[in-house]
Design a protein around this motif. Structure first.
Motif, PDB file in Angstrom:
ATOM      1  N   VAL A  47       1.857   2.733   8.068  1.00 24.31           N
ATOM      2  CA  VAL A  47       0.916   1.752   7.506  1.00 24.31           C
ATOM      3  C   VAL A  47      -0.484   2.365   7.406  1.00 24.31           C
ATOM      4  O   VAL A  47      -1.164   2.256   6.374  1.00 24.31           O
ATOM      5  N   GLU A  48      -0.919   3.044   8.481  1.00 19.38           N
ATOM      6  CA  GLU A  48      -2.257   3.643   8.511  1.00 19.38           C
ATOM      7  C   GLU A  48      -2.429   4.724   7.440  1.00 19.38           C
ATOM      8  O   GLU A  48      -3.500   4.875   6.857  1.00 19.38           O
ATOM      9  N   LEU A  49      -1.371   5.473   7.183  1.00 16.89           N
ATOM     10  CA  LEU A  49      -1.455   6.572   6.211  1.00 16.89           C
ATOM     11  C   LEU A  49      -1.693   6.055   4.796  1.00 16.89           C
ATOM     12  O   LEU A  49      -2.225   6.780   3.946  1.00 16.89           O
ATOM     13  N   ASN A  50      -1.312   4.816   4.548  1.00 16.78           N
ATOM     14  CA  ASN A  50      -1.522   4.223   3.223  1.00 16.78           C
ATOM     15  C   ASN A  50      -2.818   3.423   3.128  1.00 16.78           C
ATOM     16  O   ASN A  50      -3.074   2.777   2.123  1.00 16.78           O
ATOM     17  N   ARG A  51      -3.610   3.516   4.210  1.00 16.01           N
ATOM     18  CA  ARG A  51      -4.875   2.779   4.237  1.00 16.01           C
ATOM     19  C   ARG A  51      -6.034   3.724   3.957  1.00 16.01           C
ATOM     20  O   ARG A  51      -6.089   4.837   4.478  1.00 16.01           O
ATOM     21  N   ASP A  52      -6.958   3.314   3.090  1.00 14.11           N
ATOM     22  CA  ASP A  52      -8.173   4.104   2.845  1.00 14.11           C
ATOM     23  C   ASP A  52      -9.000   4.170   4.124  1.00 14.11           C
ATOM     24  O   ASP A  52      -8.987   3.252   4.937  1.00 14.11           O
ATOM     25  N   GLY A  53      -9.711   5.266   4.296  1.00 17.20           N
ATOM     26  CA  GLY A  53     -10.585   5.394   5.446  1.00 17.20           C
ATOM     27  C   GLY A  53      -9.861   5.675   6.747  1.00 17.20           C
ATOM     28  O   GLY A  53     -10.324   5.294   7.830  1.00 17.20           O
ATOM     29  N   ASN A  54      -8.720   6.346   6.654  1.00 17.24           N
ATOM     30  CA  ASN A  54      -7.973   6.643   7.886  1.00 17.24           C
ATOM     31  C   ASN A  54      -8.429   7.933   8.564  1.00 17.24           C
ATOM     32  O   ASN A  54      -7.886   8.334   9.591  1.00 17.24           O
ATOM     33  N   GLY A  55      -9.451   8.584   7.981  1.00 21.71           N
ATOM     34  CA  GLY A  55     -10.036   9.764   8.617  1.00 21.71           C
ATOM     35  C   GLY A  55      -9.334  11.073   8.317  1.00 21.71           C
ATOM     36  O   GLY A  55      -9.715  12.123   8.855  1.00 21.71           O
ATOM     37  N   LEU A  56      -8.334  11.045   7.457  1.00 20.50           N
ATOM     38  CA  LEU A  56      -7.584  12.262   7.147  1.00 20.50           C
ATOM     39  C   LEU A  56      -8.035  12.875   5.823  1.00 20.50           C
ATOM     40  O   LEU A  56      -8.584  12.178   4.959  1.00 20.50           O
ATOM     41  N   PRO A  57      -7.788  14.188   5.636  1.00 21.15           N
ATOM     42  CA  PRO A  57      -8.011  14.785   4.320  1.00 21.15           C
ATOM     43  C   PRO A  57      -7.126  14.093   3.280  1.00 21.15           C
ATOM     44  O   PRO A  57      -6.203  13.350   3.624  1.00 21.15           O
ATOM     45  N   LYS A  58      -7.361  14.381   2.011  1.00 22.12           N
ATOM     46  CA  LYS A  58      -6.601  13.739   0.936  1.00 22.12           C
ATOM     47  C   LYS A  58      -5.111  14.047   1.090  1.00 22.12           C
ATOM     48  O   LYS A  58      -4.693  15.191   1.208  1.00 22.12           O
ATOM     49  N   ILE A  59      -4.304  12.976   1.089  1.00 28.20           N
ATOM     50  CA  ILE A  59      -2.857  13.116   1.251  1.00 28.20           C
ATOM     51  C   ILE A  59      -2.211  13.329  -0.121  1.00 28.20           C
ATOM     52  O   ILE A  59      -2.416  12.544  -1.043  1.00 28.20           O
ATOM     53  N   ILE A  60      -1.406  14.400  -0.233  1.00 26.16           N
ATOM     54  CA  ILE A  60      -0.713  14.713  -1.483  1.00 26.16           C
ATOM     55  C   ILE A  60       0.647  14.023  -1.540  1.00 26.16           C
ATOM     56  O   ILE A  60       1.072  13.545  -2.587  1.00 26.16           O
ATOM     57  N   ASP A  61       1.338  13.973  -0.395  1.00 24.90           N
ATOM     58  CA  ASP A  61       2.673  13.392  -0.369  1.00 24.90           C
ATOM     59  C   ASP A  61       3.028  12.999   1.066  1.00 24.90           C
ATOM     60  O   ASP A  61       2.509  13.575   2.024  1.00 24.90           O
ATOM     61  N   ILE A  62       3.905  12.031   1.217  1.00 26.01           N
ATOM     62  CA  ILE A  62       4.425  11.632   2.523  1.00 26.01           C
ATOM     63  C   ILE A  62       5.944  11.637   2.446  1.00 26.01           C
ATOM     64  O   ILE A  62       6.541  10.962   1.603  1.00 26.01           O
ATOM     65  N   ILE A  63       6.573  12.422   3.314  1.00 25.46           N
ATOM     66  CA  ILE A  63       8.030  12.481   3.400  1.00 25.46           C
ATOM     67  C   ILE A  63       8.425  11.749   4.673  1.00 25.46           C
ATOM     68  O   ILE A  63       8.025  12.140   5.771  1.00 25.46           O
ATOM     69  N   ASP A  64       9.213  10.675   4.529  1.00 23.87           N
ATOM     70  CA  ASP A  64       9.487   9.827   5.693  1.00 23.87           C
ATOM     71  C   ASP A  64      10.976   9.754   6.026  1.00 23.87           C
ATOM     72  O   ASP A  64      11.465   8.743   6.539  1.00 23.87           O
ATOM     73  N   ILE A  65      11.711  10.848   5.766  1.00 25.71           N
ATOM     74  CA  ILE A  65      13.139  10.854   6.090  1.00 25.71           C
ATOM     75  C   ILE A  65      13.393  10.935   7.597  1.00 25.71           C
ATOM     76  O   ILE A  65      14.451  10.571   8.078  1.00 25.71           O
ATOM     77  N   ASP A  66      12.391  11.428   8.354  1.00 29.16           N
ATOM     78  CA  ASP A  66      12.536  11.564   9.813  1.00 29.16           C
ATOM     79  C   ASP A  66      11.128  11.597  10.390  1.00 29.16           C
ATOM     80  O   ASP A  66      10.509  12.647  10.485  1.00 29.16           O
ATOM     81  N   GLY A  67      10.615  10.410  10.764  1.00 28.95           N
ATOM     82  CA  GLY A  67       9.193  10.326  11.101  1.00 28.95           C
ATOM     83  C   GLY A  67       8.390  10.441   9.811  1.00 28.95           C
ATOM     84  O   GLY A  67       8.817   9.962   8.745  1.00 28.95           O
ATOM     85  N   VAL A  68       7.228  11.093   9.882  1.00 24.36           N
ATOM     86  CA  VAL A  68       6.426  11.310   8.678  1.00 24.36           C
ATOM     87  C   VAL A  68       5.933  12.764   8.627  1.00 24.36           C
ATOM     88  O   VAL A  68       5.350  13.267   9.584  1.00 24.36           O
ATOM     89  N   ARG A  69       6.214  13.418   7.533  1.00 24.27           N
ATOM     90  CA  ARG A  69       5.659  14.741   7.244  1.00 24.27           C
ATOM     91  C   ARG A  69       4.614  14.504   6.154  1.00 24.27           C
ATOM     92  O   ARG A  69       4.945  14.131   5.026  1.00 24.27           O
ATOM     93  N   ILE A  70       3.358  14.723   6.530  1.00 23.32           N
ATOM     94  CA  ILE A  70       2.226  14.391   5.661  1.00 23.32           C
ATOM     95  C   ILE A  70       1.729  15.674   4.995  1.00 23.32           C
ATOM     96  O   ILE A  70       1.293  16.603   5.675  1.00 23.32           O
ATOM     97  N   LYS A  71       1.817  15.740   3.685  1.00 21.86           N
ATOM     98  CA  LYS A  71       1.420  16.941   2.953  1.00 21.86           C
ATOM     99  C   LYS A  71      -0.012  16.797   2.440  1.00 21.86           C
ATOM    100  O   LYS A  71      -0.345  15.814   1.773  1.00 21.86           O
ATOM    101  N   PHE A  72      -0.846  17.782   2.789  1.00 20.24           N
ATOM    102  CA  PHE A  72      -2.230  17.836   2.323  1.00 20.24           C
ATOM    103  C   PHE A  72      -2.381  19.022   1.362  1.00 20.24           C
ATOM    104  O   PHE A  72      -1.439  19.807   1.166  1.00 20.24           O
TER     105      PHE A  72
END
Length: 457
Positions: free
Chosen positions: A384-409
């Motif tokens: 939920v947080e990863l899809n929220r603006d202002g989460n403090g992370l660099p720009k997210i390119i992709d999210i793979i959620d087949i096993d937890g979350v692999r966040i691609k920057f």
């Protein structure tokens, strides 16, 4: 109620608190009934070096006999030899009594039925049947009848035939069995192939007096590293039941994803499955010579995906390597070792090949302690947080959620997943510079910590 011992991939718990006469006899009879319903007539049962092995063997076999399954005792052996007994059609099913790399007070059961892992929903259904059986008050009498069967000789013969071209290999090899069961197969295979290597701590001892049999931990491979400074060319470390490997050169420890890349270089049009923790290099470089796939962590998940995707070889960063090409599709650290030696015999310079890869910086697997009831909630809150603006992370390119979350920057990625076997959140980070890796790591960890506070985890 023995709910906590039924994990995602296998049954695992502390002896005798969780795994005892009552629970294991119930597992034996209920699992035996499941096997019979699936057409199983014979089951092989083996065990690793744990001190509780004999007691658990007796309880499990008593349950199987009560279910009227024909039981064969294959003795103390690596887990992959148990798999081999089914995949070579000697038996319909196999159970290996093993605590793998867990602390010495643990033990457990890895179950194979008709060449498929028995895991996930099946284990949860078995849990319900076991609890019902225990609640019924029914008693399983002691019945230790099991026919002795020598599977080790067939296993060694396989290597002698398939790898006869390695005879006389001059490479100086050092292995560390860690007082697990790897030495039981390493010694006769080395003799059959004429390999000369030094074997540290080959005697099975469930007290693990020299170091814990988990080669993914730096403190457990110190002796191997020292030996490689003293004239050895290649080193191999094995976990307690010899289904997981560490490979060391004098220059580096080669992780499972880098091993997959090296193996793929010696395969024709390879189809390779990695897990969510694998380096981006593995996927990118294998795609230049074949086809890569990303899947869930865990030996049972991987074996299932290998069948569905027609995979030649699969790898986990931790050192579980699964070969379908020229083998059977299960994870076997001794087989993985022999395939490394084959690369060397074919003229591969392992370090030189890895030095040619694009330079990336990655962390080891890092674990954040939590509890079993919170770990999956934390992952859901993170999504939920990863899809929220202002989460403090660099720009997210992709999210793979087949096993937890692999966040691609833009410059790397971060992984956050709940362990299926222990009460921890697992993280790993990789980027094209140390600065970018640290930025990704700091941002993601801060977000996870915030969620844990909010969840009171």
């Amino acid at each position: 109620m023995f709910d906590t011992i039924f994990r995602e991939y296998d049954i695992r718990g502390i002896y005798p608190k969780d795994l005892n006469e009552k629970s294991v006899k119930a597992i034996g009879i209920c699992l035996g009934r499941v096997m019979k319903s699936r057409g199983v007539k014979s089951v092989s049962v083996g065990y690793d070096a744990r001190v509780s092995a004999n007691a658990l063997f007796g309880h499990l076999v008593s349950g199987f006999n009560a279910a009227k399954i024909e039981v064969y005792d294959i003795g103390m052996l690596p887990t992959p030899v148990g798999y081999f007994s089914v995949f070579t059609d000697k038996f319909d099913a196999n159970v290996m009594i093993t605590g793998s790399h867990n602390p010495k007070e643990y033990n457990g059961f890895k179950i194979t039925i008709k060449k498929d892992s028995y895991f996930g929903d099946d284990l949860q259904s078995l849990k319900n049947e076991v609890n019902k059986f225990i609640a019924s008050g029914e008693v399983v009498e002691d019945n230790f009848k099991a026919t002795k069967f020598d599977i080790l000789s067939s296993y060694v013969d396989f290597y002698a035939k398939e790898f006869s071209h390695l005879k006389g290999l001059k490479t100086k090899i050092i292995c560390d069995a860690g007082n697990g069961v790897a030495g039981i197969t390493l010694k006769p295979i080395a003799k059959a192939l004429g390999l000369k290597f030094n074997l540290l701590y080959p005697e099975p001892n469930g007290e693990f007096p020299n170091h814990h049999p988990d080669p993914s931990e730096e403190e457990n491979i110190k002796e191997l590293k020292q030996a490689l400074k003293n004239g050895y060319d290649i080193g191999f470390g094995f976990d307690g039941d010899a289904d997981r490997i560490a490979v060391l050169t004098p220059k580096r420890t080669i992780k499972g994803d880098d091993l997959a890349y090296l193996y793929a270089k010696n395969m024709k049009n390879p189809r390779v499955l990695g897990e969510v923790k694998c380096s981006q290099n593995m996927y990118d470089e294998i795609d230049k010579i074949g086809k890569s796939f990303m899947g869930k962590t865990g030996h049972s998940n991987i074996k299932k995906a290998m069948k569905e995707l027609n995979i030649d070889m699969a790898a986990e960063v931790s050192g579980h390597i699964f070969f379908k090409e020229r083998f059977f599709g299960f994870d076997d650290a001794v087989y993985a070792m022999i395939r490394v030696l084959e690369l060397i015999a074919n003229g591969f310079d392992l370090d030189a090949e890895l030095d040619r890869l694009p330079k990336l910086y990655s962390t080891d697997e890092m674990k954040i302690k939590t509890d079993d009831s919170s770990k999956f909630k934390i992952i859901e809150a993170l999504k939920v947080e990863l899809n929220r603006d202002g989460n403090g992370l660099p720009k997210i390119i992709d999210i793979i959620d087949i096993d937890g979350v692999r966040i691609k920057f833009q410059n790397g990625w971060g992984l956050v997943r709940a362990s299926n076997t222990t009460p921890v959140i697992v993280t790993r980070f990789e980027a094209n510079s140390l600065k970018n890796m640290q930025e990704i790591q700091d941002g993601v960890i801060a977000l996870v910590n915030k969620i844990m506070v909010d969840c009171n985890a």
